[in-house]
Design a protein around this motif. Structure first.
Motif, short mmCIF file in Angstrom:
data_model
loop_
_atom_site.label_atom_id
_atom_site.label_comp_id
_atom_site.label_asym_id
_atom_site.label_seq_id
_atom_site.Cartn_x
_atom_site.Cartn_y
_atom_site.Cartn_z
N PHE A 163 111.43 -37.84 57.93
CA PHE A 163 111.63 -38.26 56.54
C PHE A 163 111.51 -37.11 55.56
CE2 PHE A 163 111.16 -42.41 58.46
CZ PHE A 163 112.20 -43.07 57.85
N LEU A 197 114.98 -35.48 55.85
CA LEU A 197 116.02 -36.35 55.30
C LEU A 197 115.91 -36.43 53.78
CD1 LEU A 197 116.55 -39.61 57.35
CD2 LEU A 197 118.24 -37.98 56.57
N ALA A 198 114.71 -36.62 53.30
CA ALA A 198 114.52 -36.73 51.85
C ALA A 198 114.96 -35.44 51.18
CB ALA A 198 113.05 -37.04 51.53
N VAL A 220 118.84 -35.40 51.00
CA VAL A 220 119.59 -36.32 50.14
C VAL A 220 119.11 -36.32 48.70
CG1 VAL A 220 120.28 -37.88 52.01
CG2 VAL A 220 118.14 -38.30 50.78
#
Lengths: 228, 249, 235
Positions: free
Chosen positions: C221, C224-225, C228
């Motif tokens: 995460f 990913l964070a 994006v």
């Protein structure tokens, strides 16, 4: 760079859902010149400023600012544009000095620049008070300091003289006035003052361009007609 | 153009569903321990698998949306999540019935598929409220895509964590006492997965066609009657205006 | 200068530090998040005492009470994370600066991590005094490691959801309903890891798989964070 226009918009439009906030804007502003934008509230003035500030991406047309094409090269424009928006864009609980130092760090500038501006705008006595305690006029002066902190070649001014008394307006004149030597885009509701200050005038109505030309060829009646 | 192939797909889905139904009811052997009710497995597990795949696919579509800026991908991602949510609810209900039949409780916490299914449902149930709270359609598409990507990666990770935390005391689908599914059950199971997959794809295609048509009609009305004659769009969780030319990047 | 060269030039560390310093300064000038989170945690312990009808908890019950409390307290902080930017349009000024925008994510994530750590420095001892039955000392090093991993999970997911929610119409609703399910895997691993640490004769270290699971969660995460986050800022 010197002969290239500072702003070149061709058919620039921006949608919000089905509504066009700005449609088919086509303007060229030479470097060092001043463009004044007239229009009633909601006519698209702020949208146009935000497109130029790289905060909004155009949905149609091509836009180039300071010789860089938007939005493809928007990162190259950032840091070269100063925006004096309706909101002060300051942290309310920090002092004027802390706000300016923070922005100086973001722009990789030294702290002397902040001090120099605080002095130029006679803010030093209140420089350590949280900006939420400042009057609207003082706040606007801090906002001007923030907008010109990084000495941007292009200034976007959203009704810059609102809330300023004449003395204060004179104080910030060297920073955002014509003698600052920057290319300027100003929004205004004042036909006489606006036309006097600018080289080019653009009138917007419902997002569309209703008026465009050198200020010498436009009379106040034409500007006032935009608001009717 | 979106209606193309719908008829053939509809027929294929109908055939596959009927075949699955016939096989499950008349051909598949009754489970030795659990009897006829065990056959809900042929509904529950395929639905669960299709749902999980759909969530991951929606995340990939969302990634395409962010990469290309094209609202077509947002529409696809939205519709896939929308239908997957419905499949998810069906999966939860059939799972509960299965749990009641097999173990006597409507809910069991040590069945990892069911538990992670509930958690995934709770996460994706926030997708619509999130979209609804954003008015600008462009921003709605972008934010929804960010959510769909994060949630798509969440699905397998969550399954792993739940699986790790569960003590496996109940019979598992592919791990029964005699080691794996008997051949006939496996065959019916595979047919059922294909049928559910077709059904899912069919509904997705119908919804995309319906949404696109609505937009086209609206755009035509606006062109014929004028922009002001058509009532403005209300707030909506669904993508509301026709995908247009992607903004230049 | 090519785009890549310019990008490399704009290293995220310097602006991250500037943004982080500003956030810490703001929290010092107008303390809002940390005191609220601390008070909330202690109140929740008291509520658990009455709600459970028990004077002392241990083992997995203790782990659950502690971690769920921290999770809910984190929601308060996540809700406030971008408020200073949102008010007075501070967002725009940051977005117009010549910085890599992920610096904003790094700064906000770090700020949240520091806030959570400070809150735990008060809340965990308070928990040990008010509710925990067995002595906390034997599992303390492992507890610190576990909580650090939990904070990492909370701050990467939290910074992303905070940025997602700040420009929606119902931020205070979106933040908890999106964040809590997202954190379930982290909670599962953390609760399993903490349970033996808070038990009377438990192990001093949890099974490695739970820490690995937490680490994997943080990694997935976090990355990913980071990848994006940009898309939440461009309009």
């Amino acid at each position: 760079m010197a002969d290239a226009p500072a702003i070149e918009l061709t058919g620039v439009g921006r949608r919000y859902g089905e509504r066009w906030a700005l449609r088919d804007a086509t303007v060229t502003v030479p470097a060092g010149a001043t463009l004044v934008i007239f229009g009633p509230n909601g006519a698209g003035k702020s949208t146009l400023l935000r497109v130029l500030a790289t905060l909004l991406r155009p949905h149609t047309g091509t836009a180039s600012v300071l010789g860089e094409e938007l939005p493809r090269r928007e990162w190259a424009v950032r840091g070269k544009v100063g925006l004096l928006a309706h909101d002060a864009l300051l942290y309310r609980d920090l002092s004027a000095r802390e706000n300016l130092r923070f922005h100086a760090r973001l722009h990789k500038l030294g702290e002397e620049r902040a001090e120099q501006l605080l002095e130029a705008t006679r803010l030093l006595p209140r420089a350590d008070d949280p900006v939420r305690t400042l009057s609207r006029g003082l706040l606007q002066r801090v906002a001007v300091c923030r907008a010109v902190l990084h000495d941007p070649p292009l200034l976007l001014l959203d009704e810059p003289r609102a809330n300023l008394d004449p003395a204060a307006a004179e104080l910030i004149e060297p920073l955002i006035g014509r003698e600052s030597g920057r290319t300027r885009v100003i929004t205004s509701h004042d036909p006489v003052g606006g036309l006097a200050e600018a080289d080019l005038a653009l009138g917007l109505r419902n997002g569309s361009q209703a008026l465009l030309g050198p200020t010498s060829e436009i009379d106040t009646a034409a500007v006032e007609a935009l608001y009717r | 153009m979106h209606g193309k192939g719908l008829r053939a797909l509809t027929l294929a889905t109908l055939v596959a569903l009927s075949a699955t139904f016939a096989l499950v009811v008349f051909w598949a052997p009754n489970d030795a321990d659990q009897g006829f009710i065990q056959k809900i497995f042929y509904l529950h597990v395929p639905v669960a698998i299709i749902t999980l795949i759909a969530y991951v696919v929606a995340g990939i579509f969302a990634w395409r949306q962010l990469k290309t800026g094209s609202r077509e991908w947002d529409l696809r991602s939205y519709v896939v999540i929308h239908i997957a949510l419905i499949f998810n609810i069906v999966g939860l209900l059939t799972g509960a019935i299965w749990a009641k039949a097999s173990w006597g409780h409507w809910w069991v916490w040590d069945e990892p598929t069911l538990v992670s299914f509930l958690i995934v449902f709770l996460l994706y149930a926030t997708y619509q409220p999130l979209r609804f709270s954003i008015e600008d359609p462009e921003r709605q598409a972008r934010y929804a895509s960010v959510f769909a990507i994060i949630a798509g990666a969440f699905v397998p990770l969550n399954f792993m964590a739940v699986r790790m935390a569960t003590s496996l005391v109940h019979p598992r689908t592919f791990g029964t006492a005699n080691g794996g599914l008997p051949g006939e059950m496996m065959f019916v199971f595979l047919v059922s997965i294909v049928a559910m997959g077709l059904l899912f794809w069919l509904i997705v295609k119908y919804e995309i066609a319906q949404k696109t048509l609505t937009w086209q009609i609206r755009a035509l009305r606006r062109r014929l009657l004028g922009d002001d004659a058509v009532a403005p769009l209300g707030r909506s969780a669904a993508p509301t205006i026709a995908p247009q030319e992607a903004p230049a990047r | 200068m090519s785009r890549d060269a310019a990008r490399r030039d704009a290293k995220p560390m310097r602006p991250t530090m500037a943004l982080l310093r500003k956030d810490l300064l703001l929290e010092r000038r107008a303390p809002e998040s940390i005191p609220a989170m601390v008070l909330f945690s202690i109140t929740t312990f008291v509520l658990f005492h009455f709600g459970l009808g028990r004077d002392e908890v241990d083992g997995s019950l203790a782990a659950g009470v502690l971690l769920v409390t921290i999770l809910f307290a984190a929601i308060l902080g996540i809700n406030r994370l971008f408020v200073a930017e949102h008010e007075e349009g501070g967002f725009d000024a940051v977005l117009m600066a010549p910085i890599d925008r992920t610096a904003l994510f790094l700064a906000k994530g770090t700020a949240l991590f520091l806030f959570l750590t400070l809150v735990e420095v008060v809340a965990v001892p308070a928990f040990a005094i008010l509710l925990l039955g067995p002595s906390p000392w034997h599992g303390l090093p492992a507890l610190i490691v576990t909580l650090a991993l939990v904070n990492l999970a909370l701050s990467s997911v939290g910074a992303l959801v905070a940025a997602l929610a700040i420009r929606t119409r119902s931020r205070d609703l979106i933040v908890p309903i999106v964040t809590l399910p997202l954190l379930v895997p982290a909670l599962i691993a953390a609760a399993r890891a903490c349970a033996p640490l808070l038990a009377a004769h438990g192990d001093a270290w949890p099974a490695a798989k739970w820490l690995l699971m937490l680490g994997l969660y943080d990694l997935v995460f976090g990355l990913l964070a980071y990848a994006v986050f940009d898309f939440l800022l461009e309009d």
